[in-house]
Scaffold this active site. Structure first.
Site, PDB file in Angstrom:
ATOM      1  N   SER A   6      60.534  -3.780   7.505  1.00 22.51           N
ATOM      2  CA  SER A   6      61.423  -3.726   8.676  1.00 22.51           C
ATOM      3  C   SER A   6      62.751  -3.054   8.352  1.00 22.51           C
ATOM      4  O   SER A   6      63.749  -3.277   9.026  1.00 22.51           O
ATOM      5  CB  SER A   6      61.686  -5.147   9.186  1.00 22.51           C
ATOM      6  N   PHE A   8      64.800   0.721   7.508  1.00 18.81           N
ATOM      7  CA  PHE A   8      65.014   1.873   8.386  1.00 18.81           C
ATOM      8  C   PHE A   8      63.708   2.592   8.706  1.00 18.81           C
ATOM      9  O   PHE A   8      63.467   2.971   9.853  1.00 18.81           O
ATOM     10  CB  PHE A   8      66.007   2.841   7.732  1.00 18.81           C
ATOM     11  N   GLU A 169      81.646   1.547  -4.346  1.00 14.96           N
ATOM     12  CA  GLU A 169      82.143   0.771  -3.204  1.00 14.96           C
ATOM     13  C   GLU A 169      82.500  -0.657  -3.608  1.00 14.96           C
ATOM     14  O   GLU A 169      83.526  -1.196  -3.179  1.00 14.96           O
ATOM     15  CB  GLU A 169      81.105   0.792  -2.086  1.00 14.96           C
ATOM     16  N   ASP A 306      61.865   5.171   0.488  1.00 14.64           N
ATOM     17  CA  ASP A 306      62.042   5.070  -0.961  1.00 14.64           C
ATOM     18  C   ASP A 306      60.739   4.959  -1.736  1.00 14.64           C
ATOM     19  O   ASP A 306      60.721   5.184  -2.950  1.00 14.64           O
ATOM     20  CB  ASP A 306      62.910   3.845  -1.293  1.00 14.64           C
TER      21      ASP A 306
END
Length: 428
Positions: A6, A8, A169, A306
């Site tokens: 579930s 992308f 990040e 991926d």
């Protein structure tokens, strides 16, 4: 029609199959769709988990052609055209398919050093984010309680392994927490003494970006007090530190909080599919697919995102476009139309935030840094976030965190810190 995952790829495939003359079954190991690009903001206390993980059934409600099932696909029988699903109730169920879209994403890779995981958790799902959030804020609390200077220093040292977008990040957010957002809130611990160390074996941060943007990102990180150590390889991780090696020799870094952001590999399901179909996998375990994203010799099996071995980056847009492409191919077949053109990825670029008002955006020939890159990042991520309510609440939290100093999601629990280790022990 069966869709596995579930994320992308799976979500956009399910959306694109609306109106197809097919019964669609979406099988997912979670009840939510994870907007992974903002997961680091859950780990750093900016957003709640609900804002980046809306329920699948809510997103896809009103679809009579769609059946959502909770479970983990553990095997695929390509000859019998069935998938084996392990359910939360402990039972295994077999689900047949005519067409199969596999979009199970990736898992973190410790490059054969799986014992690192106990002391350096990764950031791939909601459980990871909540654990890291608790570890980070718990470290500040323990530093405030600690009377021994050396022990306090260990609590105020944060090591991030991997200088890709996640590592950069997270390093930026921990630096902002220590040097800005939480400043003055701890009486006994001087958070300005916090050390944030970013380590990678490569020669620049954000290696997938244009070199000029990598240089800007490193300059901003250094300005924020992040110690960037490149060409540095991690050789061991334990409860109180990290062993690293450079061309000059080895060193030990004393740190209680470590975060792994160094690499990904295909999930074990890819190995099962390869065994069932006889196809090859690459070094990361990803399945080699044809130009139409199907498994060679099995045109009814699509592998997107991926899990597919390709020269494409492991970003959300690849999975989105792959999921849509696979769904459209299935719809063409159902309508009796000829096969379409091979899958072609439209590269919309890469983005990464370093701090508030500073991000880098690599958009083909266009490169943006600083506040312009940050504004582009803000607009694009808000646009792709699922659900109107999530967009509104996310924007409100960003306003509080970026214009002020508040972090509204600072809950830290011992259960969140220890749950993963306890579950692993139960599995044994």
């Amino acid at each position: 029609m069966v869709i596995v995952g579930s994320g992308f790829g799976g979500l956009f495939a399910a959306k694109a199959l609306r109106g197809a003359k097919a019964d669609v079954t979406l099988i997912s190991g979670t009840t939510y769709h994870l907007f992974e690009p903002l997961l680091y903001q859950v780990a750093s206390g900016i957003l709640s988990e609900g804002e980046v993980a809306p329920p699948i059934r809510e997103i896809l409600k009103g679809r009579r052609d769609l059946d959502v099932r909770l479970g983990w696909v553990t095997d695929v029988d390509a000859k019998a055209k069935t998938v084996l699903v392990s359910s939360p109730d402990g039972r295994d169920r077999t689900v047949p398919y005519d067409s199969l879209i596999v979009a199970a994403g990736a898992q973190n890779s410790y490059f054969g050093n799986e014992h690192f995981a106990e002391h350096a958790p990764s950031l791939k799902n909601i459980d990871d984010a909540l654990e890291l959030r608790s570890r980070i804020f718990h470290a500040f609390e323990m530093a405030d309680l600690e009377e021994d200077a050396e022990a306090r220093r260990r609590w105020l040292t944060f090591v991030l392994i991997g200088a890709g977008p996640t590592g950069v990040e997270m390093a930026g957010q921990i630096a902002e927490l220590a040097h800005r957002a939480l400043r003055g809130q701890y009486r006994h611990a001087d958070l300005s003494q916090a050390q944030i160390i970013l380590i990678d074996a490569v020669d620049r941060v954000l290696p997938a970006f244009d070199p000029s943007l990598s240089a800007k990102a490193r300059k901003q990180l250094t300005k924020m007090g992040v110690d960037v150590r490149l060409n540095t390889r991690v050789v061991d991780v334990d409860a109180t530190g990290v062993e690293v090696k450079t061309a000059e020799g080895g060193e030990r870094i004393e740190a209680n909080t470590k975060i792994w952001a160094a690499g990904v590999a295909a999930p074990t399901l890819a190995t099962r599919i390869a065994a069932s179909t006889g196809v090859e996998t690459d070094r990361a375990g990803r399945i080699r697919v044809g130009p139409d994203l199907t498994v060679p010799g099995y045109p009814e099996i699509f592998v997107v995102g991926d899990m597919a071995a390709s020269d494409l980056p492991g970003v959300a847009q690849v999975a989105m476009q792959g999921g849509r492409y696979a769904a459209k191919t299935v719809k063409r077949r159902l309508a009796g139309k000829p096969e379409g053109k091979p899958f072609k990825y439209f590269d919309k670029g890469n983005m990464a935030t370093i701090s508030r008002f500073h991000a880098v955006a690599d958009l083909g020939k266009l490169h943006f840094g600083g506040i312009l890159g940050w504004l582009l990042w803000l607009v694009i991520h808000l646009f792709y976030l699922i659900g109107f309510k999530n967009k509104v609440t996310t924007l409100m939290h960003w306003t509080v965190s970026f214009l002020g100093r508040g972090r509204s999601e600072r809950i830290s629990t011992v259960q969140q810190i220890n749950a993963r280790t306890a579950l692993n022990r139960l599995d044994r």
